[in-house]
Motif scaffolding. Sequence first.
Motif, PDB file in Angstrom:
ATOM      1  N   PHE A 148       7.861   5.452  -6.956  1.00  0.00           N
ATOM      2  CA  PHE A 148       7.411   6.281  -5.842  1.00  0.00           C
ATOM      3  C   PHE A 148       8.623   6.750  -5.043  1.00  0.00           C
ATOM      4  O   PHE A 148       9.748   6.294  -5.247  1.00  0.00           O
ATOM      5  CB  PHE A 148       6.461   5.486  -4.939  1.00  0.00           C
ATOM      6  CG  PHE A 148       7.040   4.178  -4.487  1.00  0.00           C
ATOM      7  CD1 PHE A 148       7.716   4.071  -3.290  1.00  0.00           C
ATOM      8  CD2 PHE A 148       6.928   3.047  -5.280  1.00  0.00           C
ATOM      9  CE1 PHE A 148       8.276   2.863  -2.885  1.00  0.00           C
ATOM     10  CE2 PHE A 148       7.465   1.838  -4.884  1.00  0.00           C
ATOM     11  CZ  PHE A 148       8.146   1.753  -3.679  1.00  0.00           C
ATOM     12  N   GLY A 193       0.834  -1.208   0.000  1.00  0.00           N
ATOM     13  CA  GLY A 193       0.000   0.000   0.000  1.00  0.00           C
ATOM     14  C   GLY A 193       0.861   1.247   0.000  1.00  0.00           C
ATOM     15  O   GLY A 193       1.181   1.786   1.050  1.00  0.00           O
ATOM     16  N   ILE A 194       1.236   1.695  -1.172  1.00  0.00           N
ATOM     17  CA  ILE A 194       2.123   2.851  -1.310  1.00  0.00           C
ATOM     18  C   ILE A 194       1.311   4.014  -1.859  1.00  0.00           C
ATOM     19  O   ILE A 194       0.600   3.874  -2.856  1.00  0.00           O
ATOM     20  CB  ILE A 194       3.296   2.536  -2.261  1.00  0.00           C
ATOM     21  CG1 ILE A 194       4.107   1.374  -1.701  1.00  0.00           C
ATOM     22  CG2 ILE A 194       4.175   3.751  -2.447  1.00  0.00           C
ATOM     23  CD1 ILE A 194       5.068   0.780  -2.682  1.00  0.00           C
ATOM     24  N   GLN A 195       1.425   5.160  -1.212  1.00  0.00           N
ATOM     25  CA  GLN A 195       0.685   6.342  -1.637  1.00  0.00           C
ATOM     26  C   GLN A 195       1.421   7.040  -2.780  1.00  0.00           C
ATOM     27  O   GLN A 195       2.646   7.076  -2.820  1.00  0.00           O
ATOM     28  CB  GLN A 195       0.564   7.309  -0.459  1.00  0.00           C
ATOM     29  CG  GLN A 195      -0.108   6.681   0.734  1.00  0.00           C
ATOM     30  CD  GLN A 195      -1.400   7.366   1.062  1.00  0.00           C
ATOM     31  OE1 GLN A 195      -1.583   8.521   0.771  1.00  0.00           O
ATOM     32  NE2 GLN A 195      -2.311   6.629   1.657  1.00  0.00           N
ATOM     33  N   ASN A 196       0.666   7.601  -3.702  1.00  0.00           N
ATOM     34  CA  ASN A 196       1.189   8.420  -4.795  1.00  0.00           C
ATOM     35  C   ASN A 196       2.167   7.679  -5.711  1.00  0.00           C
ATOM     36  O   ASN A 196       3.091   8.281  -6.248  1.00  0.00           O
ATOM     37  CB  ASN A 196       1.862   9.688  -4.252  1.00  0.00           C
ATOM     38  CG  ASN A 196       0.914  10.524  -3.439  1.00  0.00           C
ATOM     39  OD1 ASN A 196      -0.245  10.694  -3.811  1.00  0.00           O
ATOM     40  ND2 ASN A 196       1.383  11.052  -2.330  1.00  0.00           N
ATOM     41  N   ALA A 197       1.981   6.401  -5.886  1.00  0.00           N
ATOM     42  CA  ALA A 197       2.848   5.626  -6.781  1.00  0.00           C
ATOM     43  C   ALA A 197       2.359   5.771  -8.218  1.00  0.00           C
ATOM     44  O   ALA A 197       1.160   5.818  -8.480  1.00  0.00           O
ATOM     45  CB  ALA A 197       2.860   4.156  -6.387  1.00  0.00           C
TER      46      ALA A 197
END
Length: 158
Positions: A33, A16-20
Motif C-alpha cells: 500500500f 486498517g489500511i485502505q486500498n491495500a
Amino acid sequence: MKVRCILFCDGGDLPGIQNAIIRRHSDSLELSFFIDDRKISEILNENCSYAIVLCQDCKKDFHADPDAAFRNARYLVSRERFWEAHEALEDAWRSAYGSRKDRIQALIWIVAAQVHWQMGQADTAVRMHQKAMDVISSDLEFHYPLTANEFDHLISRV
C-alpha cells in the motif's frame, strides 16, 4: 511524503489500511500500500512487525539509508520476494557512487536474475547472473532460489 510500504504480518489484528493489495504466503500475509512515511511506525504491531519501505518516486535529492536498504532486501530475499528486493536495493544504489554503485548494480542484477528464473526465463537469468559475477568477482554459481546467507556473502563483496 507518500511511499510504497510492504508490511508482513503473521495474521491476528491487521492494521486498517485502505486500498491495500494483500497476498497470502504460506507463513504470512503481505500487504502492499501507499502511506505517509511518518505514519509507518503507527501501523507496526505484534502481528505486523516488519515493513519494507520502497521509494521509487522519491526526488533525486533523496538520501536513503543504505544499511536499511540492504537489511530490507535481505528480508525480502529470505521470503523469495525478489522483485521487491530489487526495488529495495535501488535505494542503496541511488545514494552510492563510483565502483560501489557498480557493485550494487551488479547485486541488483543478481536479484533480478532470480525474478527471471521465477518467470521461466532461464537463459536471461543465467546471463544476468554471470554479468553481475564479473563485476562483483564472486564464485557464487547461479541457482534458484538465492538464499539469505548467499545474499550476505554478496553484500560483503559490495
